[in-house]
Design a protein around this motif. Structure first.
Motif, PDB file in Angstrom:
ATOM      1  N   VAL A  99       0.849  -1.188   0.000  1.00 39.49           N
ATOM      2  CA  VAL A  99       0.000   0.000   0.000  1.00 39.49           C
ATOM      3  C   VAL A  99       0.883   1.235   0.000  1.00 39.49           C
ATOM      4  O   VAL A  99       1.678   1.443   0.925  1.00 39.49           O
ATOM      5  N   ALA A 100       0.769   2.051  -1.039  1.00 39.42           N
ATOM      6  CA  ALA A 100       1.467   3.333  -1.090  1.00 39.42           C
ATOM      7  C   ALA A 100       0.552   4.403  -0.505  1.00 39.42           C
ATOM      8  O   ALA A 100      -0.647   4.436  -0.800  1.00 39.42           O
ATOM      9  N   CYS A 101       1.102   5.256   0.336  1.00 34.19           N
ATOM     10  CA  CYS A 101       0.275   6.302   0.930  1.00 34.19           C
ATOM     11  C   CYS A 101       1.115   7.527   1.246  1.00 34.19           C
ATOM     12  O   CYS A 101       2.339   7.451   1.381  1.00 34.19           O
ATOM     13  N   SER A 102       0.446   8.651   1.343  1.00 34.12           N
ATOM     14  CA  SER A 102       1.105   9.897   1.718  1.00 34.12           C
ATOM     15  C   SER A 102       1.370   9.895   3.219  1.00 34.12           C
ATOM     16  O   SER A 102       0.739   9.133   3.971  1.00 34.12           O
ATOM     17  N   PRO A 103       2.302  10.718   3.698  1.00 32.36           N
ATOM     18  CA  PRO A 103       2.673  10.679   5.118  1.00 32.36           C
ATOM     19  C   PRO A 103       1.519  10.912   6.079  1.00 32.36           C
ATOM     20  O   PRO A 103       1.449  10.257   7.125  1.00 32.36           O
ATOM     21  N   SER A 104       0.610  11.823   5.756  1.00 35.64           N
ATOM     22  CA  SER A 104      -0.482  12.093   6.691  1.00 35.64           C
ATOM     23  C   SER A 104      -1.349  10.863   6.895  1.00 35.64           C
ATOM     24  O   SER A 104      -1.801  10.575   8.010  1.00 35.64           O
ATOM     25  N   ILE A 105      -1.581  10.107   5.831  1.00 38.78           N
ATOM     26  CA  ILE A 105      -2.385   8.890   5.935  1.00 38.78           C
ATOM     27  C   ILE A 105      -1.601   7.798   6.654  1.00 38.78           C
ATOM     28  O   ILE A 105      -2.150   7.032   7.452  1.00 38.78           O
ATOM     29  N   ALA A 106      -0.285   7.749   6.390  1.00 40.74           N
ATOM     30  CA  ALA A 106       0.548   6.758   7.076  1.00 40.74           C
ATOM     31  C   ALA A 106       0.546   7.005   8.584  1.00 40.74           C
ATOM     32  O   ALA A 106       0.547   6.063   9.375  1.00 40.74           O
ATOM     33  N   ASN A 107       0.509   8.257   8.977  1.00 36.22           N
ATOM     34  CA  ASN A 107       0.572   8.588  10.404  1.00 36.22           C
ATOM     35  C   ASN A 107      -0.747   8.349  11.126  1.00 36.22           C
ATOM     36  O   ASN A 107      -0.761   8.003  12.311  1.00 36.22           O
ATOM     37  N   ARG A 108      -1.858   8.535  10.421  1.00 39.02           N
ATOM     38  CA  ARG A 108      -3.143   8.530  11.107  1.00 39.02           C
ATOM     39  C   ARG A 108      -3.956   7.260  10.848  1.00 39.02           C
ATOM     40  O   ARG A 108      -4.267   6.507  11.756  1.00 39.02           O
ATOM     41  N   LEU A 109      -4.291   7.020   9.599  1.00 33.36           N
ATOM     42  CA  LEU A 109      -5.183   5.895   9.299  1.00 33.36           C
ATOM     43  C   LEU A 109      -4.451   4.558   9.277  1.00 33.36           C
ATOM     44  O   LEU A 109      -4.986   3.538   9.708  1.00 33.36           O
ATOM     45  N   HIS A 112      -4.282   2.079  12.309  1.00 29.75           N
ATOM     46  CA  HIS A 112      -5.559   1.417  12.578  1.00 29.75           C
ATOM     47  C   HIS A 112      -5.816   0.303  11.554  1.00 29.75           C
ATOM     48  O   HIS A 112      -6.319  -0.763  11.893  1.00 29.75           O
ATOM     49  N   LEU A 113      -5.449   0.578  10.285  1.00 30.44           N
ATOM     50  CA  LEU A 113      -5.670  -0.418   9.241  1.00 30.44           C
ATOM     51  C   LEU A 113      -4.803  -1.652   9.476  1.00 30.44           C
ATOM     52  O   LEU A 113      -5.274  -2.787   9.374  1.00 30.44           O
ATOM     53  N   LEU A 114      -3.545  -1.438   9.817  1.00 35.55           N
ATOM     54  CA  LEU A 114      -2.651  -2.572  10.080  1.00 35.55           C
ATOM     55  C   LEU A 114      -3.148  -3.402  11.258  1.00 35.55           C
ATOM     56  O   LEU A 114      -3.141  -4.636  11.216  1.00 35.55           O
ATOM     57  N   GLN A 115      -3.590  -2.714  12.298  1.00 38.67           N
ATOM     58  CA  GLN A 115      -4.089  -3.434  13.477  1.00 38.67           C
ATOM     59  C   GLN A 115      -5.341  -4.227  13.140  1.00 38.67           C
ATOM     60  O   GLN A 115      -5.485  -5.389  13.530  1.00 38.67           O
ATOM     61  N   ALA A 244       0.627  26.644   8.303  1.00 35.05           N
ATOM     62  CA  ALA A 244       0.440  25.632   7.264  1.00 35.05           C
ATOM     63  C   ALA A 244      -1.028  25.287   7.151  1.00 35.05           C
ATOM     64  O   ALA A 244      -1.799  25.441   8.107  1.00 35.05           O
ATOM     65  N   VAL A 245      -1.411  24.807   5.979  1.00 36.18           N
ATOM     66  CA  VAL A 245      -2.760  24.291   5.749  1.00 36.18           C
ATOM     67  C   VAL A 245      -2.613  22.824   5.367  1.00 36.18           C
ATOM     68  O   VAL A 245      -1.949  22.488   4.376  1.00 36.18           O
ATOM     69  N   VAL A 246      -3.217  21.962   6.168  1.00 38.14           N
ATOM     70  CA  VAL A 246      -3.075  20.522   5.970  1.00 38.14           C
ATOM     71  C   VAL A 246      -4.400  19.831   6.259  1.00 38.14           C
ATOM     72  O   VAL A 246      -5.270  20.403   6.936  1.00 38.14           O
ATOM     73  N   PRO A 247      -4.581  18.603   5.775  1.00 36.03           N
ATOM     74  CA  PRO A 247      -5.754  17.824   6.194  1.00 36.03           C
ATOM     75  C   PRO A 247      -5.692  17.573   7.689  1.00 36.03           C
ATOM     76  O   PRO A 247      -4.621  17.534   8.289  1.00 36.03           O
ATOM     77  N   VAL A 248      -6.838  17.366   8.289  1.00 38.70           N
ATOM     78  CA  VAL A 248      -6.899  17.232   9.747  1.00 38.70           C
ATOM     79  C   VAL A 248      -6.047  16.076  10.248  1.00 38.70           C
ATOM     80  O   VAL A 248      -5.464  16.153  11.338  1.00 38.70           O
ATOM     81  N   ASP A 249      -5.929  14.991   9.461  1.00 39.32           N
ATOM     82  CA  ASP A 249      -5.122  13.873   9.949  1.00 39.32           C
ATOM     83  C   ASP A 249      -3.639  14.222   9.989  1.00 39.32           C
ATOM     84  O   ASP A 249      -2.893  13.734  10.841  1.00 39.32           O
TER      85      ASP A 249
END
Length: 304
Positions: A99-109, A112-115, A244-249
C-alpha cells in the motif's frame, strides 16, 4: 537422442502400470482409451524402447518399463510438488498487498488499518511516499493500492472515493490565538506558508490556495516544502514563523502545542484510493476496512 517426454505421456504410462489395462487407465485419467494408448506409444518412440507388453493379459511392463516406472513416478511427484508450491506462492502473493500512501495517511489511518487486518485480512506492506507520487507507484506496479488525498487515476488505474477530510490551519498560538474566525485570514498575509511545489500535485495545491484566497489570505511567501511539515520545516511552525494548511489527519501528527483551526465549509479534500485494473481480489476487503476506519476517525467512533 533428443528426449521430449511430456507429462501426459508419463501419466498415461504410470496409469497403465498401476491399473493393468489401457481401459482402466483411461477411466482413471478421464481420457479416451485410444488417447492413452497413443500417449504410451509416443513415449516409447521417444525413448526408443518398449515399455508395455500389450499381448499379455493383463497388460504388463517390459523389463525396461519396470526399471523406468519409479523414475516416471518420481517425475510426476516432483511436478505435482512444483505445481502445489506455485499455487501456494500465488495464494500468498494474492493475500499480500503493498500500500502506497502519503505521510499524513501513514501517520493517522494506517496504524488502525494494520491493526484491524492483523486478524481479518491480508498482510500489508506500507510504502510511505510524497504527495503526487502515490498514483505513480500504483501505475508502475510498485504498489497494489494507493491511498492519498486528491488522488488521480493514471492510465490503467481507477480512483475510488473513500471520504472527505477537512483542511485546517496550523500554527503557533502566538499567531493564531487571536483569530476570531478562519473566514478572514488577511492578517496572516506576511506569514510564510510551507507547501510542496505545485507541479507535485496541481489540483491539490490549487484547492489549498483557493480555500485561503476565499478567506482573504494571499501568502506573500510560499516555502517549497515536502509533505513532512513535522520534519524539515516543523521548526518554523513551532517558533511561530510560519503557518500551514493541511488535512486534519496531518495536523494530528504535528506538535500538540500548535493550534489547529478548521477552515470551515467548502475547505475539504477528498480521501481516495487508487487501484490497478484488474486489482487483487483482497483489495475490496481492504478498501471496505479503510472506509470504515475513516468514518470512525472522522466521527469520533471506535479507533482500533
Amino acid at each position: 537422442m533428443d528426449l521430449r517426454v511430456t507429462l501426459k505421456q508419463l501419466e498415461a504410462f504410470e496409469a497403465v502400470a498401476t491399473h493393468g489395462t489401457f481401459g482402466r487407465a483411461a477411466d482413471a485419467l478421464g481420457r479416451a482409451q485410444p488417447t492413452v494408448s497413443k500417449e504410451v506409444r509416443a513415449l516409447e518412440r521417444t525413448l526408443g524402447t518398449e515399455l508395455v507388453i500389450r499381448q499379455a493379459r493383463p497388460t504388463r511392463l517390459s523389463p525396461e518399463g519396470v526399471e523406468l516406472l519409479e523414475r516416471a513416478r518420481a517425475a510426476l511427484t516432483a511436478t505435482a510438488l512444483f505445481e502445489r508450491t506455485a499455487r501456494d506462492l500465488g495464494e500468498r502473493a494474492a493475500s499480500h498487498l503493498t500500500v502506497a500512501c502519503s505521510p499524513s495517511i501513514a501517520n493517522r489511518l494506517m496504524p488502525h488499518l494494520l491493526q484491524r487486518l492483523e486478524t481479518e485480512g491480508p498482510k500489508l506492506t506500507v510504502l510511505e511516499i510524497g504527495t503526487g507520487q502515490v498514483e505513480q507507484a500504483v501505475a508502475t506496479g510498485e504498489a497494489d493500492l494507493g491511498l492519498a488525498h486528491f488522488a488521480r487515476a493514471p492510465q490503467g488505474c481507477r480512483r475510488i472515493h473513500l471520504g472527505d477530510d477537512p483542511l485546517v490551519l496550523v500554527g503557533h498560538p502566538d499567531l493564531l490565538g487571536d483569530l476570531r474566525t478562519t473566514q478572514d485570514l488577511a492578517s496572516l498575509d506576511e506569514t510564510p506558508l510551507p507547501v510542496w511545489p505545485r507541479e507535485n500535485h496541481p489540483a491539490y495545491f490549487d484547492a489549498i490556495m483557493t480555500g485561503l484566497l476565499r478567506r482573504g489570505l494571499e501568502p506573500h511567501t510560499l516555502l517549497q516544502a515536502t509533505d513532512r511539515l513535522s520534519g524539515s520545516h516543523g521548526y518554523l511552525l513551532g517558533q511561530g514563523r510560519a503557518v500551514a494548511v493541511v488535512p486534519v489527519d496531518a495536523a494530528e501528527s504535528l506538535d500538540p502545542q500548535l493550534l489547529s483551526l478548521p477552515l470551515g465549509e467548502g475547505a475539504d479534500v477528498p480521501f481516495d484510493a487508487v487501484i490497478p485494473h484488474p486489482p487483487k481480489a483482497v483489495v475490496d476487503l481492504v478498501l471496505a476496512t479503510c472506509r470504515r476506519i475513516h468514518a470512525e476517525l472522522r466521527g469520533g467512533g471506535e479507533q482500533g
